[in-house]
Design an enzyme around this catalytic site. Structure first.
Site, PDB file in Angstrom:
ATOM      1  N   ASP B  42       0.855  -1.186   0.000  1.00  0.00           N
ATOM      2  CA  ASP B  42       0.000   0.000   0.000  1.00  0.00           C
ATOM      3  C   ASP B  42       0.895   1.240   0.000  1.00  0.00           C
ATOM      4  O   ASP B  42       1.702   1.430   0.907  1.00  0.00           O
ATOM      5  CB  ASP B  42      -0.866  -0.049   1.273  1.00  0.00           C
ATOM      6  CG  ASP B  42      -1.981   0.985   1.239  1.00  0.00           C
ATOM      7  OD1 ASP B  42      -2.105   1.700   0.231  1.00  0.00           O
ATOM      8  OD2 ASP B  42      -2.716   1.061   2.236  1.00  0.00           O
ATOM      9  N   ASP B 135      -3.235   2.612  -5.741  1.00  0.00           N
ATOM     10  CA  ASP B 135      -2.127   2.667  -4.794  1.00  0.00           C
ATOM     11  C   ASP B 135      -2.004   1.441  -3.902  1.00  0.00           C
ATOM     12  O   ASP B 135      -1.256   1.472  -2.938  1.00  0.00           O
ATOM     13  CB  ASP B 135      -2.234   3.937  -3.943  1.00  0.00           C
ATOM     14  CG  ASP B 135      -3.549   4.012  -3.185  1.00  0.00           C
ATOM     15  OD1 ASP B 135      -4.442   3.199  -3.470  1.00  0.00           O
ATOM     16  OD2 ASP B 135      -3.663   4.876  -2.318  1.00  0.00           O
ATOM     17  N   GLU B 136      -2.742   0.377  -4.166  1.00  0.00           N
ATOM     18  CA  GLU B 136      -2.578  -0.814  -3.342  1.00  0.00           C
ATOM     19  C   GLU B 136      -2.871  -2.074  -4.137  1.00  0.00           C
ATOM     20  O   GLU B 136      -3.664  -2.056  -5.077  1.00  0.00           O
ATOM     21  CB  GLU B 136      -3.457  -0.749  -2.086  1.00  0.00           C
ATOM     22  CG  GLU B 136      -4.917  -0.493  -2.376  1.00  0.00           C
ATOM     23  CD  GLU B 136      -5.778  -0.485  -1.111  1.00  0.00           C
ATOM     24  OE1 GLU B 136      -5.556  -1.327  -0.224  1.00  0.00           O
ATOM     25  OE2 GLU B 136      -6.680   0.363  -1.038  1.00  0.00           O
TER      26      GLU B 136
END
Lengths: 372, 424
Positions: B42, B135-136
């Site tokens: 993350d 983003d993860e």
């Protein structure tokens, strides 16, 4: 109230009324049609607060009066009566019901007080003129496919009816666009229309109006104000609010410098587009056009289901061009061509394309290409 | 206890305060360190980090991404967070807490490009990369040790070290034996964190955590659980499975399993996604149209990010609202063309919200994208009336053309090489 009326005209009047009433409304009276009997005619009035239609039908009026009843219900009943039937409508003040009688059938329908029925306030119409029904029909029929359904750009949810300078002088013009395609259609400017304000006619009004324009020879009385417009035949008066907004400056999106010219038989072109698009399961089916030396190759590539290709002999003498379009948009604009060949004018593969019928500038169409 | 230096990647037989090889203190030790292979990676304050990367003079300043006409915080860097700024906070409130923050309008194309660069690095380690958003992502590194000559923990430490050095943003890692625990773990030690949850400690690790750590247990579900006396995972452990199912339906079975750290969902690179949605429950009911609109915008961005991460586009936009009396309203709008753009999602959902304004206040707002298909079919037709739209479409066309010709991986990795890459 007590009247006798033939099923035919009754069915037409009530049919129009039930298409105007809003089915999903929360105000019960708006589901009703107001029936008013006086002299030797009955008028049927329906409204959704934006559109009002009044249809006068000759009838035998035994007792004048007025009543409101569910438009959809009465329409369903009349529709199911045998052709040629004579229908009697009479209200029963004690039960508050409307009796509908035809042959051996009889119905008692709930009513609502006529005083509750909203009558659209009349407007000051600054512009009044008459226009041939067939001109109006052409204006709206050829432009309405491009009306947007996007709620955000509500000012595109209708046809922009206004006065413009066309190729052959002053014109009554309709323009509609949804941002993907645009239709611009001109008719000769009727006498007395020159100072008409431009108005955006809502989609639903365009649909209702169409029913007034079936008769080729009819002349339609048109009245226009900044906020409302009215179309009238001898029997039917359609009054509508116009969309309160500013129609965008469409003239800047109509390409003027497209030089690559394709001429093709519109019907043949449409059939070919329809055939190749079959293999694509996407709803926005992309068709690729490759043009070179009087040849047009249409192709569709659908990763999951397959590919299709068709070649057409066309008139094209400019440099090779590859460009993609939504098949539906091509079919729609090709469908507007009814006499001559379709003439497409292209620029680059990312630029808007123009289409018209032969050399006729009175109806032109602009369509955005699609990445393929 | 096996250990690993997160800076020089040396493996050590035992924990140490400082790495004997490089002398730095980021030594990670855990009994199961080299036996675990499911990870959640993350990025830290992703949008804000990308902005700082692109404008180094912002590096030492508080940065807030968001605002503009819609006025809520999309992301806040860690400096801004120290001042109390949080995502979804109205911008005026954020600026009151942190008046000298630099406010930057989100640049989603940029974030998508950086995300692709990061994804390419993940995919070089394992094909089992399941992106959750820009983003993860989950990574399953099971069975890759021989291929790469190092256990998963080392590969992950190298991955985030390289992302930091070469892409210019930091990320946190959660490493465990399933997705549920890996996701909780990645959040424990942010930013630049690396947390490990082993099999042996699973139950103890979960026991005292609030039920809200369970994915999908939001404010409403927590209220329901709370009414049953369930506040912490340990409370869940007292219920047998049948009782939980009787009270909470299918969700009850899921709670029973997750409370025990049981999660058999595979990390799947191409799990079929039927819809993408994000929602948020407010601390107190909101009626103000601007504020509701602001939340809607932020959620539209999140949905678009996830659509982009999955390479999907949708044709139906759904607005979800919960009224103060818990009644749920959903309204949908079909688009002319599938989209994966935040702006298009917002433009479809906002009129739906405006139409429901008389029913405010609301306690929850959500937006969803469904009728999904491959992104190739999305946003392909320009807009005659919107020059901005045409430019975006042109940029996207160019990117797609390059990708189609040279292959996604190759071109993306090439782009990632310099901090000044021109992608997006």
């Amino acid at each position: 109230m007590k009247i006798s009326i033939e099923r035919g005209p009754l069915s037409r009047a009530i049919g129009q009324a039930q298409s105007v009433v809003e089915r999903r409304n929360t105000i019960p009276i708006l589901a009703n049609v107001l029936i008013e009997a006086e002299g030797d005619a009955v008028s049927f009035r329906a409204t959704d607060l934006d559109i009002e239609v009044v249809d006068r039908v000759p009838a035998q009026v035994d007792q004048p009066g007025a009543v409101t009843v569910s438009a959809v219900l009465l329409h369903e009943i009349v529709r199911k009566l045998p052709e040629g039937a004579l229908v009697q409508l009479s209200d029963d003040p004690t039960s508050g019901r409307l009796n509908v009688r035809a042959g051996r059938s009889s119905f008692q329908l709930a009513t609502l007080p006529k005083e509750d029925f909203p009558v659209m306030a009349s407007a000051e119409y600054g512009s009044n003129f008459t226009a041939p029904a067939r001109d109006l029909r052409r204006l709206f029929d050829k432009s309405k496919f491009a009306i947007s359904t996007e709620e955000t750009r509500y000012y595109l949810n209708g046809v922009y009816l206004h006065v413009a300078t066309g190729e052959d002088g002053p014109a009554l013009r309709c323009v509609a666009t949804d941002g993907h395609r645009l239709a611009r259609v001109d008719a000769p400017l009727p006498e007395g229309a020159a100072d008409m304000p431009g108005v955006i006619v809502p989609r639903k009004t365009v649909g209702e109006l169409r029913k007034l324009l079936e008769d080729d020879e009819a002349e339609i009385a048109v009245s226009v104000s900044e906020t409302k417009l009215r179309f009238a035949t001898a029997e039917i008066t359609l009054t509508s609010k116009v969309i309160d907004g500013t129609f965008p400056d469409y003239s800047r999106v109509i390409p003027t410098a497209n030089t690559r010219r394709l001429e093709v038989d519109a019907a043949e072109f449409a059939r070919a587009v329809d055939r190749v698009a079959t293999v694509s399961s996407e709803r926005s089916r992309a068709v690729k056009l490759v043009l070179e030396d009087d040849r047009l190759v249409l192709s569709v590539t659908a990763p999951d289901s397959g590919t299709a290709e068709e070649e057409l002999a066309v008139a094209y003498a400019d440099e090779r061009l590859e460009i993609g379009f939504n098949a539906k948009y091509l079919l729609e604009i090709a469908g507007q061509v009814d006499r001559e060949n379709a003439v497409f004018l292209f620029n680059a593969p990312g630029d808007p394309t123009l289409m018209r019928e032969g050399g006729d500038p009175s109806a032109i169409y602009v369509v955005m290409p699609m990445r393929v | 206890m096996p250990a690993l230096c997160r800076d020089c990647l040396v493996t050590l037989p035992a924990a140490a305060a400082r790495c004997p090889a490089c002398g730095r203190p980021r030594v990670l030790a855990h009994p199961e360190l080299f036996a675990l292979s499911i990870a959640h990676v993350d990025c830290d304050a992703f949008y804000a980090s990308v902005e700082k990367r692109d404008a180094p003079d912002l590096r030492t300043r508080p940065v807030i991404v968001g605002g503009g006409r819609r006025g809520v915080v999309s992301a806040a860097c860690y400096i801004a967070r120290i001042h109390g700024v949080r995502s979804a906070m109205p911008m005026f409130q954020a600026l009151r807490l942190c008046p000298d923050a630099a406010v930057i309008a989100p640049r989603h194309d940029r974030y998508a490009a950086v995300s692709r660069a990061i994804r390419a690095r993940m995919e070089a380690l394992t094909p089992a990369v399941e992106p959750l958003s820009l983003d993860e992502a989950f990574l399953d590194l099971t069975g890759t040790a021989r291929l790469h000559g190092a256990p998963p923990a080392v590969l992950l430490a190298r991955l985030v070290r390289d992302i930091e050095a070469e892409v210019g943003v930091t990320a946190s890692v959660g490493l465990s034996h399933n997705k549920f625990l890996a996701k909780i773990a990645s959040d424990l030690d942010k930013p630049r964190g690396f947390s490990v949850v082993g099999r042996a400690e699973t139950e103890a690790f979960l026991r005292d955590r609030p039920v809200g750590v369970i994915w999908g247990v939001g404010a409403a579900a927590q209220a329901g659980l709370s009414a049953a006396g369930i506040h912490r995972i340990s409370d869940l452990l007292r219920w047998d499975e049948a009782a939980l199912v009787a009270r909470f339906g299918a969700q009850g079975a899921r709670l029973w399993r997750l409370a025990r750290g049981i999660d058999a969902r595979p990390v799947s690179a191409d799990a079929p996604v039927k819809s993408i949605s994000n929602e948020t429950t407010f601390g107190e009911d909101i009626a103000a149209p601007e504020l509701l609109g602001a939340h809607l915008w932020r959620l539209s961005e999140k949905v678009a990010d996830r659509a982009k991460a999955h390479g999907l586009a949708g044709r139906v936009v759904t607005l979800k609202l919960k009224r103060a009396d818990f009644r749920l309203l959903t309204r949908r709008s079909s688009l002319r063309e599938p989209t994966q753009m935040a702006d298009a999602i917002w433009r479809a959902a906002d009129p739906l919200l405006a139409a429901e304004a008389p029913r405010a206040p609301f306690r929850l707002i959500g937006v969803g994208l469904s009728d999904l298909g491959p992104a190739g079919a999305a946003d392909r037709t320009g807009d005659l009336l919107d020059a901005q739209h045409a430019r975006r479409a042109a940029a996207e066309r160019a990117t797609d053309a390059i990708r189609a010709r040279f292959g996604a991986g190759a071109i993306l990795r090439g782009r990632a090489l310099g901090p000044g890459d021109g992608a997006g």
